[in-house]
Design a protein around this motif. Structure first.
Motif, PDB file in Angstrom:
ATOM      1  N   TYR A   1      11.879  -7.259  -0.660  1.00  0.00           N
ATOM      2  CA  TYR A   1      11.282  -8.341  -1.636  1.00  0.00           C
ATOM      3  C   TYR A   1      10.473  -7.666  -2.696  1.00  0.00           C
ATOM      4  CZ  TYR A   1      10.614 -10.954   2.905  1.00  0.00           C
ATOM      5  OH  TYR A   1      11.029 -11.787   4.087  1.00  0.00           O
ATOM      6  N   GLY A   2      11.404  -6.583  -2.969  1.00  0.00           N
ATOM      7  CA  GLY A   2      10.853  -5.973  -4.682  1.00  0.00           C
ATOM      8  C   GLY A   2      10.426  -4.524  -4.159  1.00  0.00           C
ATOM      9  N   PRO A   3      10.523  -3.949  -5.162  1.00  0.00           N
ATOM     10  CA  PRO A   3      10.121  -2.135  -4.899  1.00  0.00           C
ATOM     11  C   PRO A   3       8.385  -2.209  -5.170  1.00  0.00           C
ATOM     12  CG  PRO A   3      10.796  -2.385  -7.460  1.00  0.00           C
ATOM     13  CD  PRO A   3      11.345  -3.288  -6.936  1.00  0.00           C
ATOM     14  N   ARG A   4       7.647  -1.768  -4.552  1.00  0.00           N
ATOM     15  CA  ARG A   4       6.152  -1.325  -4.419  1.00  0.00           C
ATOM     16  C   ARG A   4       5.796   0.350  -5.124  1.00  0.00           C
ATOM     17  NH1 ARG A   4       7.013  -5.654  -5.039  1.00  0.00           N
ATOM     18  NH2 ARG A   4       6.324  -7.318  -3.535  1.00  0.00           N
ATOM     19  N   LEU A   5       5.248  -0.015  -5.623  1.00  0.00           N
ATOM     20  CA  LEU A   5       5.463   1.672  -6.937  1.00  0.00           C
ATOM     21  C   LEU A   5       4.331   2.197  -6.059  1.00  0.00           C
ATOM     22  CD1 LEU A   5       6.125   0.981 -10.323  1.00  0.00           C
ATOM     23  CD2 LEU A   5       7.485   1.629  -8.977  1.00  0.00           C
ATOM     24  N   SER A   6       4.279   3.843  -6.614  1.00  0.00           N
ATOM     25  CA  SER A   6       2.440   4.255  -5.763  1.00  0.00           C
ATOM     26  C   SER A   6       1.859   4.598  -7.279  1.00  0.00           C
ATOM     27  CB  SER A   6       2.987   6.246  -4.995  1.00  0.00           C
ATOM     28  OG  SER A   6       4.101   7.146  -5.987  1.00  0.00           O
ATOM     29  N   GLY A   7       0.699   5.255  -7.119  1.00  0.00           N
ATOM     30  CA  GLY A   7       0.703   6.273  -8.168  1.00  0.00           C
ATOM     31  C   GLY A   7       0.900   7.112  -8.708  1.00  0.00           C
ATOM     32  N   LEU A   8       0.777   7.716 -10.161  1.00  0.00           N
ATOM     33  CA  LEU A   8       0.689   8.674  -9.963  1.00  0.00           C
ATOM     34  C   LEU A   8       0.009  10.350  -9.551  1.00  0.00           C
ATOM     35  CD1 LEU A   8       1.354   8.322 -13.927  1.00  0.00           C
ATOM     36  CD2 LEU A   8       3.172   8.308 -12.698  1.00  0.00           C
ATOM     37  N   VAL A   9       1.161  11.421  -9.265  1.00  0.00           N
ATOM     38  CA  VAL A   9       0.461  12.526  -8.737  1.00  0.00           C
ATOM     39  C   VAL A   9       1.224  13.392  -9.561  1.00  0.00           C
ATOM     40  CG1 VAL A   9       0.286  13.451  -6.938  1.00  0.00           C
ATOM     41  CG2 VAL A   9       0.253  11.702  -6.417  1.00  0.00           C
ATOM     42  N   SER A  10      -0.108  13.981  -9.740  1.00  0.00           N
ATOM     43  CA  SER A  10       0.333  15.552 -10.458  1.00  0.00           C
ATOM     44  C   SER A  10       0.445  17.383 -10.009  1.00  0.00           C
ATOM     45  CB  SER A  10      -1.130  16.445 -11.715  1.00  0.00           C
ATOM     46  OG  SER A  10      -1.080  14.850 -12.347  1.00  0.00           O
ATOM     47  N   VAL A  11       1.650  17.979 -10.544  1.00  0.00           N
ATOM     48  CA  VAL A  11       1.840  18.596  -9.590  1.00  0.00           C
ATOM     49  C   VAL A  11       1.889  19.879 -10.750  1.00  0.00           C
ATOM     50  CG1 VAL A  11       3.790  19.743  -8.746  1.00  0.00           C
ATOM     51  CG2 VAL A  11       3.611  17.248  -7.888  1.00  0.00           C
TER      52      VAL A  11
ATOM     53  N   ASN B   1       1.122  -1.588  -0.149  1.00  0.00           N
ATOM     54  CA  ASN B   1      -0.026  -0.195  -0.571  1.00  0.00           C
ATOM     55  C   ASN B   1       0.645   1.177   0.122  1.00  0.00           C
ATOM     56  OD1 ASN B   1      -2.320  -1.987   0.174  1.00  0.00           O
ATOM     57  ND2 ASN B   1      -2.886  -1.449   1.955  1.00  0.00           N
ATOM     58  N   VAL B   2       1.811   1.147  -1.086  1.00  0.00           N
ATOM     59  CA  VAL B   2       1.988   2.941  -1.053  1.00  0.00           C
ATOM     60  C   VAL B   2       1.664   3.547  -1.752  1.00  0.00           C
ATOM     61  CG1 VAL B   2       4.811   3.365  -2.052  1.00  0.00           C
ATOM     62  CG2 VAL B   2       4.354   0.765  -1.192  1.00  0.00           C
ATOM     63  N   SER B   3       1.381   5.143  -1.357  1.00  0.00           N
ATOM     64  CA  SER B   3       1.321   5.680  -1.791  1.00  0.00           C
ATOM     65  C   SER B   3       2.053   7.288  -1.840  1.00  0.00           C
ATOM     66  CB  SER B   3       0.306   6.333  -1.174  1.00  0.00           C
ATOM     67  OG  SER B   3      -0.250   6.274   0.383  1.00  0.00           O
ATOM     68  N   LEU B   4       1.892   7.955  -2.426  1.00  0.00           N
ATOM     69  CA  LEU B   4       2.065   9.224  -2.644  1.00  0.00           C
ATOM     70  C   LEU B   4       1.425  10.721  -2.156  1.00  0.00           C
ATOM     71  CD1 LEU B   4       5.202  10.984  -2.957  1.00  0.00           C
ATOM     72  CD2 LEU B   4       4.524  11.132  -5.374  1.00  0.00           C
ATOM     73  N   GLU B   5       1.763  11.600  -1.031  1.00  0.00           N
ATOM     74  CA  GLU B   5       0.717  12.762  -0.995  1.00  0.00           C
ATOM     75  C   GLU B   5       1.671  14.024  -1.106  1.00  0.00           C
ATOM     76  OE1 GLU B   5      -0.413  12.458   2.818  1.00  0.00           O
ATOM     77  OE2 GLU B   5      -1.907  10.239   2.296  1.00  0.00           O
ATOM     78  N   THR B   6       0.976  14.845  -1.347  1.00  0.00           N
ATOM     79  CA  THR B   6       2.352  16.123  -1.978  1.00  0.00           C
ATOM     80  C   THR B   6       1.524  17.096  -0.896  1.00  0.00           C
ATOM     81  OG1 THR B   6       0.293  16.938  -3.263  1.00  0.00           O
ATOM     82  CG2 THR B   6       2.150  16.478  -4.258  1.00  0.00           C
ATOM     83  N   GLN B   7       2.675  18.230  -0.024  1.00  0.00           N
ATOM     84  CA  GLN B   7       2.601  18.767   0.842  1.00  0.00           C
ATOM     85  C   GLN B   7       2.588  20.632  -0.218  1.00  0.00           C
ATOM     86  OE1 GLN B   7       4.046  18.340   4.008  1.00  0.00           O
ATOM     87  NE2 GLN B   7       3.177  16.074   4.090  1.00  0.00           N
ATOM     88  N   PRO B   8       1.649  21.354  -0.358  1.00  0.00           N
ATOM     89  CA  PRO B   8       0.228  21.322   0.010  1.00  0.00           C
ATOM     90  C   PRO B   8      -0.372  20.527  -0.587  1.00  0.00           C
ATOM     91  CG  PRO B   8       0.678  23.041  -1.460  1.00  0.00           C
ATOM     92  CD  PRO B   8       1.729  22.964  -1.389  1.00  0.00           C
ATOM     93  N   ALA B   9      -1.659  19.905   0.320  1.00  0.00           N
ATOM     94  CA  ALA B   9      -2.419  18.967  -0.408  1.00  0.00           C
ATOM     95  C   ALA B   9      -2.924  19.577  -2.036  1.00  0.00           C
ATOM     96  CB  ALA B   9      -3.866  18.430   0.482  1.00  0.00           C
ATOM     97  N   GLY B  10      -3.106  18.260  -2.866  1.00  0.00           N
ATOM     98  CA  GLY B  10      -4.034  19.053  -4.060  1.00  0.00           C
ATOM     99  C   GLY B  10      -2.663  19.015  -5.449  1.00  0.00           C
ATOM    100  N   GLY B  11      -1.536  19.821  -5.226  1.00  0.00           N
ATOM    101  CA  GLY B  11      -0.188  19.669  -5.688  1.00  0.00           C
ATOM    102  C   GLY B  11      -0.102  20.820  -6.579  1.00  0.00           C
ATOM    103  N   HIS B  12      -1.456  21.973  -6.212  1.00  0.00           N
ATOM    104  CA  HIS B  12      -0.863  23.593  -6.496  1.00  0.00           C
ATOM    105  C   HIS B  12      -0.496  23.825  -6.351  1.00  0.00           C
ATOM    106  CE1 HIS B  12      -4.108  22.178  -9.971  1.00  0.00           C
ATOM    107  NE2 HIS B  12      -5.060  21.279  -8.513  1.00  0.00           N
TER     108      HIS B  12
END
Length: 372
Positions: A226-236, A149-160
């Motif tokens: 155990y090998g890399p686990r990827l997050s989804g793409l996040v737009s900035v 369950n790898v995820s990527l978050e941006t700060q500030p939220a939303g990536g704007h």
């Protein structure tokens, strides 16, 4: 190699899976003395080689150990003869005693084990006559929990963000143990930006002052062996505020005359599109126009005498409106137009006077008739 005890603990599916594996890599043997189903390596000819010769069996529970699991070691006496009175036990890892050395308890418990606790374990039993019986050494491997369950978050939220702000990319994992390597990537080609290895479930990567060129898609990966686990793409998206616009006039001649067509042009030199422009005449909105791809906008104005005054424009791309300097415009009336205008004014004035005199005369006549 020692024996692996197959116990009842753990998830049902995991237990079934390991029983299948055990059937493929070892032979199962029921030991009635201990009440255990043990897994003997295929290289061991029969159970008596261990139970009769060693006399002790080291049992580990649960049979499948992962980082953070509790572990219980039990020293089981497999001797067929009468068991010794008040025996003492001790447990060893890599031939070094664990805990309080000799003890009357045949169990040794650990609240939580980790991958670095993997090694060769054994136990010993000492009788009242000080006879020491040793078990075979058993290799115990504590497995890491793979990251998931790898995820990527941006700060500030939303990536704007506005240009110059700090962008924080936080890579999070839902679970996993041991040292985890976090990697951050940019774009579809996966340009590696940073790599950090730490024992935690999250890590952060910062871009202190973003530019418009940093607008892109980002993702991260986590790996604990155990090998890399990827997050989804996040737009900035990095937005550049519109700069103060410049208003210019483009007239056919040196002077702006009544009847001329003048082009008003407003342009902000920098700013992320789309940009909305507003034109003002003496502070009153004259027209709105949008530039979807950036740049400036223009419109034509057919001049009358009333168009003299102060003009300005405004640029706004959602990051704060910017107003231009005020530019005055003087519309000149040609001489011919002035003569015609004067004649019209004089004629209109004469007609006004004649009308007034006519009204006075009519009133006087009415009054005389009334008196007579």
């Amino acid at each position: 190699m020692g024996m692996l005890t197959l116990g009842p603990r753990g998830d049902l599916w995991l237990a079934v899976w390991h029983l299948v594996i055990a059937a493929a890599v070892c032979k199962q043997q029921w030991l009635p003395q201990a009440g255990l189903l043990v897994c003997l390596p295929l290289s061991v000819p029969d159970a008596h080689a261990l139970s009769g010769a060693a006399g002790l069996l080291l049992r580990v529970s649960p049979y499948w150990l992962v980082d953070g699991s509790p572990m219980t070691l039990t020293c089981v006496n497999l001797l067929r003869q009468r068991r010794p009175a008040q025996p003492q036990f001790r447990f060893l890892k890599d031939d070094r005693a664990l805990g309080l050395d000799w003890d009357h308890s045949s169990q040794y418990q650990v609240a939580a084990v980790w991958s670095e606790d993997s090694g060769f374990y054994s136990c010993e039993m000492r009788t009242a006559a000080h006879r020491v019986i040793k078990s075979k050494r058993m290799r115990i491997d504590i497995q890491r929990v793979p990251v998931h369950n790898v995820s990527l978050e941006t700060q500030p939220a939303g990536g704007h963000l506005a240009e110059g702000q700090t962008l924080v990319l936080a890579c999070l994992v839902g679970g996993g143990t041991g040292d985890i390597s976090f990697l951050w990537y940019r774009g579809a080609l996966g340009l590696n930006l940073e790599t950090k290895t730490q024992r935690s479930l999250s890590a952060k990567f910062e871009i202190p002052a973003v530019r418009e060129s940093d607008s892109d898609q980002y993702y991260c990966a986590a790996n604990n062996g155990y090998g890399p686990r990827l997050s989804g793409l996040v737009s900035v998206t990095v937005t550049v505020p519109a700069s103060r616009p410049v208003l210019t006039f483009r007239a056919p001649g040196a002077q702006a005359l009544v009847g001329d067509t003048v082009e008003l042009h407003c342009e902000a030199q920098t700013g992320s599109p789309p940009i909305l422009y507003r034109f003002y005449h003496n502070g009153v909105t004259l027209r709105n126009s949008s530039a979807p791809s950036g740049g400036g906008v223009s419109f034509n104005l057919s001049l009358t005498a009333e168009h003299s005054g102060n003009y300005s424009c405004e640029a706004d791309n959602g990051m704060g409106a910017q107003r231009s300097e005020v530019v005055p415009l003087s519309v000149t009336v040609p001489k011919e137009d002035k003569i015609e205008l004067t004649t019209v004014v004089v004629v209109e004035g004469l007609f006004g006077i004649l009308g007034l005199l006519t009204a006075v005369l009519l009133i006087c006549c009415w009054c005389k008739r009334k008196i007579g």
